[in-house]
Design an enzyme around this catalytic site. Structure first.
Site, PDB file in Angstrom:
ATOM      1  N   ILE A   1      37.502 -16.628   4.938  1.00 13.00           N
ATOM      2  CA  ILE A   1      38.616 -15.490   5.882  1.00 13.00           C
ATOM      3  C   ILE A   1      37.545 -14.486   7.021  1.00 13.00           C
ATOM      4  CG2 ILE A   1      39.246 -13.798   4.328  1.00 13.00           C
ATOM      5  CD1 ILE A   1      42.095 -14.158   5.766  1.00 13.00           C
TER       6      ILE A   1
ATOM      7  N   ASN B   1      28.563 -15.795  -7.246  1.00 12.47           N
ATOM      8  CA  ASN B   1      29.283 -13.843  -8.050  1.00 12.47           C
ATOM      9  C   ASN B   1      30.000 -14.416  -8.951  1.00 12.47           C
ATOM     10  OD1 ASN B   1      27.571 -12.585  -5.545  1.00 12.47           O
ATOM     11  ND2 ASN B   1      29.657 -13.119  -4.509  1.00 12.47           N
TER      12      ASN B   1
ATOM     13  N   GLU C   1      35.042 -10.943  -6.021  1.00 15.96           N
ATOM     14  CA  GLU C   1      35.551  -9.873  -5.513  1.00 15.96           C
ATOM     15  C   GLU C   1      37.216 -10.676  -6.138  1.00 15.96           C
ATOM     16  OE1 GLU C   1      36.761  -9.747  -1.135  1.00 15.96           O
ATOM     17  OE2 GLU C   1      34.721  -8.327  -0.943  1.00 15.96           O
ATOM     18  N   VAL C   2      37.184 -12.015  -5.935  1.00 14.55           N
ATOM     19  CA  VAL C   2      38.698 -12.534  -6.025  1.00 14.55           C
ATOM     20  C   VAL C   2      38.184 -13.358  -7.206  1.00 14.55           C
ATOM     21  CG1 VAL C   2      39.887 -14.887  -5.736  1.00 14.55           C
ATOM     22  CG2 VAL C   2      39.127 -13.152  -3.829  1.00 14.55           C
TER      23      VAL C   2
ATOM     24  N   HIS D   1      34.785 -19.637  -7.547  1.00 13.86           N
ATOM     25  CA  HIS D   1      34.072 -20.410  -6.425  1.00 13.86           C
ATOM     26  C   HIS D   1      32.658 -19.860  -6.414  1.00 13.86           C
ATOM     27  CE1 HIS D   1      34.944 -15.398  -5.408  1.00 13.86           C
ATOM     28  NE2 HIS D   1      34.427 -16.064  -4.648  1.00 13.86           N
TER      29      HIS D   1
ATOM     30  N   HIS E   1      30.255 -20.079  -2.670  1.00 12.70           N
ATOM     31  CA  HIS E   1      30.495 -20.221  -1.423  1.00 12.70           C
ATOM     32  C   HIS E   1      29.927 -21.258  -0.397  1.00 12.70           C
ATOM     33  CE1 HIS E   1      32.253 -16.373  -0.843  1.00 12.70           C
ATOM     34  NE2 HIS E   1      31.801 -15.877  -2.343  1.00 12.70           N
TER      35      HIS E   1
HETATM   36  P1  AMP Z   1      33.639 -12.997  -4.147  1.00 12.39           P
HETATM   37  O1  AMP Z   1      33.202 -10.979  -3.535  1.00 12.39           O
HETATM   38  O2  AMP Z   1      31.962 -13.624  -3.672  1.00 12.39           O
HETATM   39  O3  AMP Z   1      34.407 -13.353  -4.454  1.00 12.39           O
HETATM   40  O4  AMP Z   1      34.067 -13.576  -2.069  1.00 12.39           O
HETATM   41  C1  AMP Z   1      35.402 -14.468  -2.030  1.00 12.39           C
HETATM   42  C2  AMP Z   1      35.582 -14.280  -0.582  1.00 12.39           C
HETATM   43  O5  AMP Z   1      36.939 -14.483  -0.262  1.00 12.39           O
HETATM   44  C3  AMP Z   1      35.262 -13.244   0.651  1.00 12.39           C
HETATM   45  O6  AMP Z   1      34.255 -14.179   1.126  1.00 12.39           O
HETATM   46  C4  AMP Z   1      36.866 -12.980   1.068  1.00 12.39           C
HETATM   47  O7  AMP Z   1      36.242 -12.942   3.097  1.00 12.39           O
HETATM   48  C5  AMP Z   1      36.958 -14.302   1.103  1.00 12.39           C
HETATM   49  N1  AMP Z   1      38.361 -14.650   0.920  1.00 12.39           N
HETATM   50  C6  AMP Z   1      39.364 -13.401   0.917  1.00 12.39           C
HETATM   51  N2  AMP Z   1      40.959 -13.876   0.340  1.00 12.39           N
HETATM   52  C7  AMP Z   1      40.060 -15.074   1.548  1.00 12.39           C
HETATM   53  C8  AMP Z   1      41.960 -16.058   2.273  1.00 12.39           C
HETATM   54  N3  AMP Z   1      43.151 -15.697   1.823  1.00 12.39           N
HETATM   55  N4  AMP Z   1      40.992 -16.633   2.474  1.00 12.39           N
HETATM   56  C9  AMP Z   1      40.092 -17.055   2.347  1.00 12.39           C
HETATM   57  N5  AMP Z   1      39.143 -16.359   2.053  1.00 12.39           N
HETATM   58  C10 AMP Z   1      39.045 -15.800   1.784  1.00 12.39           C
END
Ligand code: AMP
Length: 120
Positions: A34, A91, A99-100, A104, A106
């Protein structure tokens, strides 16, 4: 810490919030980030409930592991990134600023990507 089923990627997997889907199979879903950090910035996530590479590598089945990493390669190929090149990144935990809390990878591409890691 237990897996949080309310995290944003779990919600995407359940169809509760939309994503710009690139690829899906039984093991993985890929969609555009996003907040893209490169012309191509795609996230690939496993369908199982894993917080990061830490528990994915420890607990996922061989089929899940193989299916997931085959999906990462397939997405890179389908996006035309093989010849120009690309970078993958995952990460885990506080030092990485994850963050999430759903595992995942990237995929970055579409331009020269510069140095491998920030010094700060
Ligand atoms: P990380 O810091 O590795 O956890 O990366 C989390 C990624 O998720 C970040 O690059 C955000 O921009 C991305 N992200 C968060 N919410 C969404 C969403 N709803 N759709 C797509 N990407 C997202």
């Amino acid at each position: 810490m237990a897996y949080d089923p309310g995290n944003v990627f779990a919600r995407i997997l359940r169809g509760e919030i939309p994503c710009r889907k690139v690829y899906e199979d039984e093991h993985a879903l890929a969609f555009h980030d996003i907040n893209p950090q490169a012309p191509v910035h795609i996230l690939v996530i496993p369908k199982g409930a894993y917080q990061s590479l830490e528990d994915f590598s420890a607990k996922a089945s061989d089929q899940e592991l193989a299916g997931f990493f085959r999906a990462v390669g397939e997405v890179a190929r389908s996006q035309g990134l093989v010849a120009p090149g690309y970078r993958i990144l995952a990460n885990h935990g506080p030092h990485s600023h994850q963050e999430v809390p759903h595992f995942h990878v990237h995929i970055f591409g579409g331009r020269p990507l510069g140095r491998m890691i920030s010094k700060t």
